[in-house]
Scaffold this active site. Structure first.
Site, mmCIF file in Angstrom:
data_model
loop_
_atom_site.group_PDB
_atom_site.id
_atom_site.type_symbol
_atom_site.label_atom_id
_atom_site.label_comp_id
_atom_site.label_asym_id
_atom_site.label_seq_id
_atom_site.Cartn_x
_atom_site.Cartn_y
_atom_site.Cartn_z
ATOM 1 N N LYS A 81 3.123 -2.108 9.943
ATOM 2 C CA LYS A 81 4.054 -1.458 9.019
ATOM 3 C C LYS A 81 5.456 -1.807 9.457
ATOM 4 C CE LYS A 81 3.772 1.641 5.637
ATOM 5 N NZ LYS A 81 2.559 1.760 4.806
HETATM 6 N N1 GLU Z 1 2.160 0.029 1.594
HETATM 7 C C1 GLU Z 1 0.815 0.155 1.131
HETATM 8 C C2 GLU Z 1 0.017 1.079 2.026
HETATM 9 O O1 GLU Z 1 0.560 1.937 2.694
HETATM 10 C C3 GLU Z 1 0.157 -1.197 0.878
HETATM 11 C C4 GLU Z 1 0.108 -2.107 2.049
HETATM 12 C C5 GLU Z 1 -0.365 -3.530 1.712
HETATM 13 O O2 GLU Z 1 -0.689 -3.775 0.570
HETATM 14 O O3 GLU Z 1 -0.379 -4.333 2.630
HETATM 15 O O4 GLU Z 1 -1.184 1.050 2.045
#
Ligand code: GLU
Length: 416
Positions: free
Chosen positions: A109
């Site tokens: 993240k």
């Molecule tokens: N931000 C989204 C999540 O928290 C998607 C992450 C992604 O598609 O890599 O799952």
């Protein structure tokens, strides 16, 4: 306690429960908890404020938690509250999500502590490009693939794709959640919300709730909240409460989602929506309803309001919207919770489909994407709920156990 600590404490509590149940050794636990790499990134951008150009230095982060099952994967969040602790917890959560839905990725993240709504389009572009330049050495098509999260969108991904491609050659698969015109997947934008709606419907059916007689409240009307509303309204559920950052609107007879979407497009806010009465974000959570969908930020349901929640089913469209103490209180009252790592996993699942299409240079039809998504979400839900029933644990504990076992097995097989 600030959100950073609540996030980490909540995550740690759920993990500890699963570690105990799986009887993992301390050394295994330590490995599962540790990030592979935590990067702090300084992002200087010149902003035009009060008639002059001023240099602002923003703090950016990318936490790569675990890649034992495949390249790191996870979103980028642009929000003023972003900090290292929050990003660490969210990166871990991505590891469990990708393992739970069994796609060949790890978890990461990132984000920048910034309010993107206060930037002009060109300032946001500059910020996104600078951030991507600085992340470039640690990301890659088979290394780490960012995606949108709160405060970012397909346009931000497009700028990052362009920036990365300047030095690495054209690389569509470097980010997911791109505009379709640049190799984005049909269905990706709506996938998280549609997935939430699909899983909410499965959990509601298990509780013998009938759509036409079930009242739904959704807190948050961004990409995830709005597509959840569309998905649930299409299945016949009655949406009686909605909110965005400015506050909520309610109508016990039902709110027209088409009207709500039209108003957002025209005015950028739900406030004043025809046929509804205003309600605060806090009161919205406590409305009398059957299904509550927190689709905004972390820690919106805490010890302070958990006992006032009237829904019998909560579906965590947001990441970590319920603190662990609130979760215990809800459990004691028999409230069923579809946990974040299951409820909103449709987003990263569709990102996986996008990445596969990019690698193969072979786009799929939207129907193909969404039917594969529904099938995989259904089978994941069944696996989790069967384990929960067998072990007499809740859906969250079952989901964590399944995910942790898969990651632990990969670490063991790879031999580190
Ligand atoms: N931000 C989204 C999540 O928290 C998607 C992450 C992604 O598609 O890599 O799952």
């Amino acid at each position: 306690m600030d959100k950073k600590c609540i996030c980490q404490e909540t995550q740690r509590h759920f993990l500890n429960q699963a570690f105990d149940s799986l009887t993992l050794k301390d050394s295994q636990q330590e490995l599962l908890l540790s990030s592979f790499r935590e990067t702090r990134i300084t992002v200087p951008v010149t902003l035009y404020h009060n008639g002059e150009n001023t240099l602002h230095t923003f703090q950016g982060y990318r936490v790569q938690h675990n890649h034992s099952r495949g390249p790191f994967k996870g979103g980028l969040r642009f929000h003023p509250d972003v900090n290292m602790g929050e990003i660490q917890a969210l990166a871990q959560l991505m590891t469990w999500k990708t393992a739970l839905v069994d796609i060949p990725f790890g978890g990461a993240k990132g984000g920048i502590a910034v309010d993107p709504r206060k930037l002009s389009e060109s300032e946001l572009e500059e910020l996104s490009r600078r951030f991507c330049q600085k992340m470039a050495p640690i990301i890659g098509v088979h290394k780490d693939i960012p995606a949108p999260d709160i405060g970012t969108n397909p346009q931000v991904m497009a700028w990052m794709l362009d920036e990365y491609s300047k030095t690495h050659g054209y690389r569509t698969a470097i980010v997911t959640g791109k505009p379709i015109a640049l190799g984005g997947s049909a269905g990706r934008l709506e996938a998280t919300g549609y997935g939430v709606a699909h899983l909410a419907h499965k959990a509601a059916t298990a509780l013998s709730l009938v759509p036409e007689h079930s009242k739904v409240v959704i807190q948050g009307f961004g990409n995830v909240g709005s597509h959840t509303a569309i998905g649930l309204a299409n299945k016949g559920y009655k949406i009686i409460g909605l909110s965005d950052v400015n506050g909520g609107v309610m109508n016990t007879a039902g709110i027209s989602i088409d009207q709500a979407l039209a108003q957002i497009t025209e005015q950028g806010t739900l406030t004043g929506l025809a046929g509804t009465s205003p309600i605060s974000n806090a009161d919205l959570l406590e409305l009398s309803c059957d299904i509550l969908v927190p689709a905004a930020l972390e820690a919106t349901i805490t010890c302070d309001n958990a006992d006032a929640i009237q829904a019998q089913l909560i579906v965590e469209a947001a990441n970590m919207p319920i603190t662990h103490r609130a979760d215990d209180q809800l459990k004691q009252r028999g409230v069923v919770v579809v946990p974040d790592l299951l409820a909103n996993v449709g987003g990263v699942l569709a990102s996986y489909y996008e990445w596969v299409q990019n690698l193969q240079q072979f786009p799929w039809e939207r129907d193909t994407v969404l039917s594969r998504l529904e099938n995989r979400l259904s089978s994941t839900y069944e696996t989790v709920s069967i384990l929960a029933q067998e072990k007499k644990i809740d859906l969250r504990a079952a989901a964590y156990e399944l995910a942790i076992q898969r990651v632990e097995q990969a670490i063991r097989l790879r031999g580190f």
